[in-house]
Write a protein that holds these residues in place. Structure first.
Motif, PDB file in Angstrom:
ATOM      1  N   VAL A 127      46.568  31.821  42.127  1.00  0.00           N
ATOM      2  CA  VAL A 127      46.691  31.438  43.384  1.00  0.00           C
ATOM      3  C   VAL A 127      46.201  33.019  43.538  1.00  0.00           C
ATOM      4  O   VAL A 127      46.640  34.114  43.163  1.00  0.00           O
ATOM      5  N   ARG A 128      44.891  33.110  45.007  1.00  0.00           N
ATOM      6  CA  ARG A 128      44.741  34.283  45.266  1.00  0.00           C
ATOM      7  C   ARG A 128      44.553  34.058  46.587  1.00  0.00           C
ATOM      8  O   ARG A 128      43.750  32.901  47.653  1.00  0.00           O
ATOM      9  N   LEU A 129      45.625  35.283  47.341  1.00  0.00           N
ATOM     10  CA  LEU A 129      45.318  35.907  48.780  1.00  0.00           C
ATOM     11  C   LEU A 129      44.971  36.594  49.598  1.00  0.00           C
ATOM     12  O   LEU A 129      45.295  37.721  49.126  1.00  0.00           O
ATOM     13  N   LEU A 130      44.645  36.397  50.508  1.00  0.00           N
ATOM     14  CA  LEU A 130      43.899  37.406  51.485  1.00  0.00           C
ATOM     15  C   LEU A 130      44.728  37.663  52.662  1.00  0.00           C
ATOM     16  O   LEU A 130      44.604  36.472  53.382  1.00  0.00           O
ATOM     17  N   LEU A 131      45.882  38.282  52.968  1.00  0.00           N
ATOM     18  CA  LEU A 131      46.731  38.130  54.158  1.00  0.00           C
ATOM     19  C   LEU A 131      46.191  39.260  54.860  1.00  0.00           C
ATOM     20  O   LEU A 131      46.622  40.366  54.872  1.00  0.00           O
TER      21      LEU A 131
END
Length: 1558
Positions: free
Chosen positions: A150-154
């Motif tokens: 998983v890769r998230l930009l938050l």
């Protein structure tokens, strides 16, 4: 956990200290994104709502702008926003919602501020609030296998929260090695650190109890809340580049700069760990005591490890010290991993509610292992010290070991000579002057014979076990030897006597040899050959005993076993030997200690101290030439007074003493005066007051021995006698050994004139080796003195035996010369093999493996090397070459004993700081290398403890030895260190690989091209890349193959055949794993490699290697692409069976199970032979595997094999009813056994998979209560869905939904309402699956699910049939969008047939059009389904097509009937009455109708009458008889008087076997 990571400001503390009971964070609860305003009560855990800017997820579509609720612990726990639930108000609410976990993998995960490029990708908004997160997502119950990247930009609510989380991520993901630092200098104490730290910290709250916590022990205070912002501590402001670092962070930087040792980092990291403990304890529910106990133990162990790190930092920095710190850091990381697991259970509500004992037990076991490793680390940290002097002598040895020695390691083993068990285990021969005692009351011999006769006559039910005890030299062995050889005993035990001789040098090898001898005599050659293959096992004796008991002969009571000279410390050896001996066989054993007898259950005790006077007199009389007589005294009164009584008093009638005096009297031809005078002189000598010992238990013994020694001819004889003290007692020593031992004396014995005499007789030969005449004279003199016993074979002197008392006496005479005596014998044998030059200390390098075994040397060289404290001799005994030499002589147990001696000796040498080896750095390095190799050669060498010991010792050796001082030794240690890294259990695998490669390249700096040493390192590099865990697999395999090829450039077959074969074997394995190139070509290359290996490795020369190659060849044939599959499987089965000829359960149990497993898999796929027989044989193979890989010893492998067994039993369910039921029960039992190991708590994924498979099995069971079975199937699938939720494992969830749908379809029965409910449930499950399996993401699964749904609707009898058929048609049409003729021709064909089936039954306004479409479907299907492809299916399509033409509305009716007739006629070409009578009858009935419609009256009538003749054999006869009679009645007048125009306007209902395609 990083407590409070979401809070921007430090908390304030009042005088009362601390937060309120709820630990609420100030601020308004909100789901907005205002800075710092949306924190919720967390009581130590931060809970923040982020906005998703972008998401890369394999199974989840997250819309940008969506919200995600996150809690930061050691990992990130997330709850995706949902319209069904609002934002959680508390951490408890967050936990109750079953959050997912995004694991922050050390070295791979990221939690940081987004980069400029990442911010630009997020539309450039709020770049100071963007957080980048990368990890692996798993649900609360999934395992590692079920995790997704998983890769998230938050977008964080505020810049401060973003910074706080990013700093926490940097802290958590920083390895401990980085925290400690690489360049360290000493520090004295932590006082300054404590003071600075406390000056920056606010006051701490008062503890509620008086117990100090770990935090108190580190910082002097207790509390939890002051570290709620611990993340700031581990990210020094200078390195992070962020503004607003906390005061604590600044203190950390300051302390590190002042002290030059980053001690604050580790301390605060530990405090962070303690905070997590506190948070868990605060949040603990009522049953969390077990979890709390685990974290407290983590706390204690972590503190201990940290203290060890700081202790090492105080010392001068060395490479070894750095290695020690590295090991301790790895332990600290393991502690944090366990804490991570504990924390995970806090957020995993389902598991928290169960908290199974297995989970807690797992934590306890891991903590115990870490604690054990701490102890090992502490022990090995003290090994050695750094020194600077350089010596060069070892280098030559290492160079020759690498070059010359390695070719010798390839020497072929010779078959064991079983004659050694025949001739070496007989009672010793008694002297001619022995005084018999078996007929004399008062002698122990008489008592023994009486016991044996009582057993033989039936007075005793169990064979006696008799212990004869007494001081040394009292005649115990002689008494047993007389019993064994007397005529009465030989008549009682006609099979013979087995004599087992122990002595002070006896080892485990002695026990092995004795066990093999017992097996040889008691059970024969076949049994001993079986046992020979077990000698390497720890449980060898138990296995041999089992083999003996299984093959007991009827005449076991006809044997007598005697075990001589059992010492107190050898009781264990005696008990092992008794295990092998049947209870029907009498056993005698001798010992010095009465305690030994008491320790043997049921043993009778017989004491012996001295001879009766008359027997002692008889021996003395024979010595002076007199013959004893029963009628008159043998000595006169004058002789009694003059010397006989004096001798009896001086010897105390001690058997050995009297025997020595008798020998001296005989040697002096009866002249007793000098002998008696010398004996009396010893008693009256003031220096005679010597202490008594076990070997000199009576003063008379020492006096007698002193007398005998004094009467030897001269000092050379006395020195020769003293040298005997280094030999083993009670063991025949060959003359060639004595010749080597006495070489210094033999140079002067007889004088120079004798040496140069041309008339000197030639030297006699013993055992093919010339014996110096002087050695014969020395033996003669010592025999005449009564000091040794000579052994004669075939009329020649074969050797000598030394009594233990005499041997101990001689040993005491050597004094300080004992080490030199052992070294001299070592050097004498070393003359026969290549040796390196000595250094300034006289140390030698030895190639003992190049010396042939003379029956003495291989079994005693380790003892002599240990006694001489020769480091290089000891090191040579833990090389691969020495192991190969020992293996050639089938002495694996002997090699184990050698390794034990080397371990003890080299450890003592290294630990002795005053030993001279410490004056030579190179020799000290060689000692570390030898000790490391001993750890790697000991049993269980691949255990973590042995690997770590070898790892530390090799690093320590490299501290001592520089490349310039001893390049070959340095290179050898680098290569061996690389091997340790390659197979290391502890530490990060990727890091270990990199370090291994670095070590190999260091070795190659010295090991130049075209040498065997260079080729060895190339081979090791190939192995490392082939086994690499991580990186690009394709590149790894290409690297491995390149290294193997380079190795083979030098490791040619004619140079080093066994190594050549070994490299070929591993190269073959690399080809099987190769990614590049075609699989077919790679498998052919692999098989070529295995064939080359088998050219050298034959069953006769190296059986185990041969078996390994056969096994590998079998796997290659199983996976082969080219060739006929059936033939390949036959070859595979043959290879596995050949391997099992050597890989037996007794010899190598684990490899045996591996081959059995592979054989079972091959048999399950086998094409040739009877399928049922093959499957049953596969079951037998798998059952053999689980017999060894048991649930207790190898639970995971055991569970996996249970699943394999279940698969086979499922395939066996095609038999008769009884067999089917039995196999069904076995299959279900296998599943249940699997679930005992794979529980939901310990292995959730495997547990869910097994539940699914059980559900499928229940659904397929035909026998028994069908309804109950289907209910069980539903329950199983629903249990699987408890773990495989859509959020956690969407693909598994979808698969299970399909399984569940099929079960609901099978539950349709007679109840219309119930059927409707089941069908709705079925459709709901299919639709759930289609939510995950879309046409775009998973087209094949999407089509398969629609196909299943269409089939279920088409077959549903009840309910709204029109709607069902309409839905079926819709499903099939959508399926055909994916399953095209080009992409999936078989699936396309099947779908065409089923679509035709549904169209013909669909109730619509345009039925005629549906029929036309159905006919088109049949025509499409027949393009693929030809008669040659599948005759039965082709006939079925023809039948269905004929029925469609018969029912067709469009077109000419007559033409339609003709088409129908043609279709039926083609179907009947396959459906003949002889082959398929029922289908023939069905098709013939339809044919009759079509013929009547086409007005073919004659043929119609013929076929109708044929059906009448078939009659009741037709299973539809009762139903169709009346219709057939009517049809015949209609046809008969037509045949008699044909009409011009007659049609079948309304034919009677016909038989229709039309159905859906499989």
């Amino acid at each position: 956990m990083v407590a409070g990571a979401g809070t921007e400001h430090l908390p304030s503390f009042d005088g009362g200290g601390g937060y309120d009971a709820a630990d609420k964070v100030a601020g308004v609860v909100s789901c907005g994104h205002t800075d710092g305003r949306d924190q919720v009560p967390g009581r130590g855990y931060s809970l923040t709502t982020f906005r998703v800017v972008s998401c890369v997820h394999p199974n989840r579509n997250v819309v940008p702008g969506a919200e995600v609720h996150a809690c930061l612990g050691r990992n990130v726990y997330v709850l995706w926003s949902s319209s069904r639930r609002g934002a959680p108000a508390t951490v408890d609410a967050f936990r109750a919602a079953s959050p997912l976990c995004i694991v922050l993998e050390r070295g791979a995960g990221e939690l940081r501020v987004a980069s400029e490029e990442e911010g630009a990708a997020g539309s450039g908004l709020h770049t100071n609030r963007l957080l980048f997160l990368r990890g692996k997502e798993r649900s609360s119950t999934s395992s590692v296998q079920g995790m997704s990247d998983v890769r998230l930009l938050l977008e964080a609510p505020s810049a401060g929260i973003c910074t706080s989380w990013a700093m926490a991520g940097g802290s958590l993901l920083t390895p401990w090695e980085a925290l400690v630092g690489a360049s360290l200098s000493g520090w004295s104490d932590a006082t300054a650190v404590h003071e600075l730290l406390m000056s920056a910290l606010p006051p701490l709250p008062v503890a509620a109890d008086d117990q100090l916590s770990t935090t108190s022990r580190i910082l002097g205070r207790r509390g939890r809340h002051f570290v709620l912002h611990a993340q700031h501590w581990l990210a020094p402001s200078a390195s992070v580049g962020l503004n607003g670092a906390s005061a604590v962070g600044q203190v950390a930087d300051a302390v590190d700069q002042v002290r030059c040792v980053p001690v604050v980092g580790p301390v605060l990291r530990l405090c962070l760990l303690v905070v997590q403990v506190g948070a868990l304890a605060v949040l603990a529910d009522g049953h969390d005591a077990r979890r709390k106990d685990a974290v407290q133990r983590c706390e204690a162990i972590a503190l201990d490890v940290l203290c060890r790190i700081f202790e090492q930092l105080r010392k001068d920095p060395t490479e070894f010290g750095a290695a020690f710190i590295e090991q301790l850091c790895s332990l600290m990381a393991q502690v944090e991993i366990i804490l991570e697991q504990v924390e995970a259970t806090f957020f995993m509500t389902p598991v928290m509610d169960m908290m199974a004992d297995a989970l807690v037990h797992g934590w306890e076991q891991q903590l115990k292992d870490i604690h054990d490793k701490q102890i090992i680390s502490s022990v090995h940290s003290a090994v050695g010290r750094a020194v600077d002097r350089v010596e060069h002598s070892v280098d030559g040895m290492m160079r020759r070991v690498s070059e010359l020695g390695r070719s010798l390691a390839g020497s072929l083993p010779v078959e064991q000579d079983l004659s050694m068990y025949e001739v070496g285990w007989r009672p010793p021969v008694l002297d001619e002057d022995h005084v018999a005692g078996v007929h004399k009351h008062g002698r122990v011999e008489f008592d023994i014979v009486s016991m044996l006769e009582g057993y033989a006559s039936g007075e005793a039910t169990k064979a006696p076990r008799v212990g004869v005890y007494g001081i040394d030299g009292c005649g115990k062995s002689t008494a047993c030897a007389e019993v064994a050889t007397c005529e009465r005993v030989r008549a009682l035990f006609p099979r013979g006597t087995i004599w087992v001789q122990l002595n002070e040098t006896s080892t485990s090898e002695t026990v092995v040899a004795a066990v093999l001898a017992l097996v040889y005599h008691l059970c024969g050659e076949a049994a001993v050959k079986r046992c020979l293959r077990l000698t390497g096992r720890k449980d060898f004796v138990a296995m041999a005993a089992s083999d003996v008991q299984a093959s007991l002969m009827a005449d076991m009571s006809k044997w007598l076993v005697i075990v001589d000279d059992v010492r107190y410390e050898q009781v264990g050896m005696l008990k092992q030997l008794l295990l092998v001996v049947s209870r029907a066989t009498p056993v005698l054993f001798t010992t010095r200690s009465e305690v030994v007898v008491t320790l043997v259950s049921g043993a009778a005790r017989l004491a012996i101290s001295s001879w009766p006077e008359e027997d002692a007199r008889a021996l003395l009389a024979r010595a002076i030439g007199k013959t004893p007589s029963d009628s008159e005294p043998v000595f006169s009164a004058e002789e009694e007074t003059a010397w006989v009584q004096r001798v009896l008093d001086l010897t105390q009638r001690h058997v050995l003493s009297v025997s020595i005096v008798a020998a001296l009297l005989s040697a002096h031809c009866g002249k007793w005066r000098p002998v008696v005078a010398a004996l009396e002189h010893q008693w009256t000598d003031p220096s005679f007051q010597r202490p008594l010992t076990d070997l000199n238990p009576m003063r008379s013994v020492r006096a007698t021995l002193d007398t005998s020694r004094v009467l030897l001819p001269d000092d050379e004889y006395r020195r020769a006698f003293a040298a005997v003290g280094i030999l083993p007692a009670n063991e025949q020593i060959g003359m060639h050994v004595l010749g080597r031992l006495w070489r210094p004396q033999l140079g002067v014995v007889g004088g120079a004139a004798e040496v140069s005499s041309l008339s000197r007789p030639p030297r006699p030969c013993v055992g093919g080796e010339a014996v110096h005449p002087g050695a014969l004279r020395l033996v003669d003199a010592l025999v005449r003195a009564g000091l040794i016993h000579q052994e004669v074979a075939d009329g020649d002197l074969a050797g000598a035996v030394v009594h233990p008392v005499v041997c101990g006496y001689a040993h005491s005479l050597l004094g300080a010369d004992i080490v030199a005596a052992h070294q001299r014998l070592l050097d004498e044998y070393a003359r026969d093999c290549p040796a390196d030059g000595t250094d300034t200390h006289g140390w030698l390098g030895y190639h003992f493996w190049a010396t042939a075994d003379d029956g003495y040397w291989y079994n005693n060289v380790a003892r002599h090397a240990a006694a001489s404290e020769d480091v290089l001799a000891l090191a040579s005994l833990v090389t691969d070459e020495w192991y190969a030499a020992r293996a050639r002589t089938s002495s694996l147990a002997g090699h184990e004993a050698d390794v034990g001696l080397v371990l003890a000796s080299l450890s003592a040498i290294i630990d002795d700081a005053d030993h001279s080896v410490h004056e030579s750095p190179v020799l000290l390095g060689a000692a570390h290398w030898g000790l490391a190799m001993a750890f790697l050669h000991r049993k269980g060498c691949m255990t973590a403890a042995n690997q770590e010991a070898a790892f530390i010792l090799l690093r320590r050796g490299l501290d001592e030895v520089s490349r310039a001082a001893a390049p070959s030794l340095w290179a050898e240690m680098q290569n061996d260190l690389g091997n340790v890294y390659s197979y290391r259990v502890n530490g990060d695998k990727a890091a270990n690989f990199q370090k291994a490669v670095r070590c190999y390249y260091h070795a190659l700096e010295v090991r130049t091209h075209e040498t065997l040493a260079w080729a060895e390192t190339q081979h090791c590099l190939g192995m490392a890349y082939a086994d690499r865990d991580g990186g690009d697999k394709a590149a790894n395999m290409e690297e491995a193959l390149a290294y193997f090829r380079r190795s083979l450039d030098v490791r040619a077959r004619h140079v080093a055949p066994l190594q050549w074969a070994d490299t070929n074997l591993h190269m073959g394995a690399a080809y099987t794993e190769r990614v590049d190139g075609g699989k077919a070509a790679n498998m052919e290359e692999a098989m070529a490699c295995y064939r080359r290996a088998l050219e050298v490795w034959t069953r006769e020369t190296v059986p185990l290697y041969w078996a390994t190659a056969q096994h590998s060849m079998g796997r290659a044939y199983t996976e082969r692409v080219d060739g006929d599959k059936a033939a390949n499987l036959e070859e595979a089965v043959a290879c596995y069976r050949r391997a099992l000829l050597v890989r037996t359960r007794d010899a190598v149990p684990l490899p045996w199970t591996t081959t059995q497993r592979c054989l079972g898999l091959a048999l399950a796929e086998r094409v040739e032979g009877d399928k049922t027989v093959n499957l049953k044989e596969a079951v037998a193979c798998f059952r053999r595997v689980v017999d060894v890989r048991t649930r207790e010893t190898m639970p995971l492998e055991w569970a996996a094999m249970q699943l394999k067994l279940a698969d086979i039993y499922k395939l066996l369910m095609d038999g008769d009813k009884d067999a089917k039921q039995a196999n069904k029960e076995e299959m279900m039992a296998c599943y249940r056994r699997t679930l005992v190991v794979w529980t939901r708590e310990t292995a959730p994924n495997a547990w869910a998979e097994t539940q699914n498979r059980m559900g499928v099995a229940y659904a397929q069971v035909v026998d028994g209560d069908k309804a109950a079975n289907l209910e069980e199937a539903v329950a199983c699938h629903q249990r699987a869905l408890d773990v495989w939720t859509r959020e956690a494992a969407p693909l598994h969830w979808a698969t299970t939904q399909v399984y569940l749908a099929h079960v609901f379809k099978l539950q349709v029965s007679g109840d219309k309402e119930a059927n409707k409910a089941k069908m709705e449930q079925m459709k709901a499950c299919f639709r759930c699956a289609l939510e995950v399996w879309t046409r775009e993401s998973a087209p094949t699964s999407w089509a398969d699910t629609l196909y299943g749904m269409g089939t279920a609707c088409a077959l549903w009898v009840g309910g709204d049939e029109a709607a069902n058929m309409e839905e079926a048609v819709a499903c099939y049409r959508r399926v055909l969008e994916v399953w095209t003729r080009e992409a999936a021709p078989l699936e396309w064909t099947t779908t065409q047939l089923n679509l035709a089936f549904a169209l013909r039954r669909q109730a619509s306004s345009d039925a005629a059009a549906n029929m036309e479409e159905a006919l088109a479907c049949y025509r499409n299907a027949l393009e693929i389904v030809t008669r040659g492809y599948d005759a039965q299916l082709w006939a079925k399509v023809q039948f269905s097509m004929g029925t469609a033409y018969a029912e067709r509305v469009y077109g000419d009716k007559a033409a339609n009937w003709e088409e129908a007739v043609a279709c039926y006629r083609r179907a009947l070409e396959v459906r003949t009455r002889e082959e398929i009578p029922q289908l023939w009858a069905n098709t013939t009935w339809r044919m009759v109708i079509a013929l009547q419609g086409a007005e073919h009256w004659v043929e119609a009538l013929e076929r109708a009458r044929a059906l009448q003749a078939f009659g009741c054999e037709w299973n539809k006869w009762d139903e169709m008889e009346a219709s057939l009679v009517t049809r015949v009645a209609q046809l008969e007048p037509e045949v008699a008087l044909p009409s011009n125009s007659r049609t079948v306007s309304d034919p009677l209902p016909g038989v229709d076997d039309d159905g859906l395609a499989a």
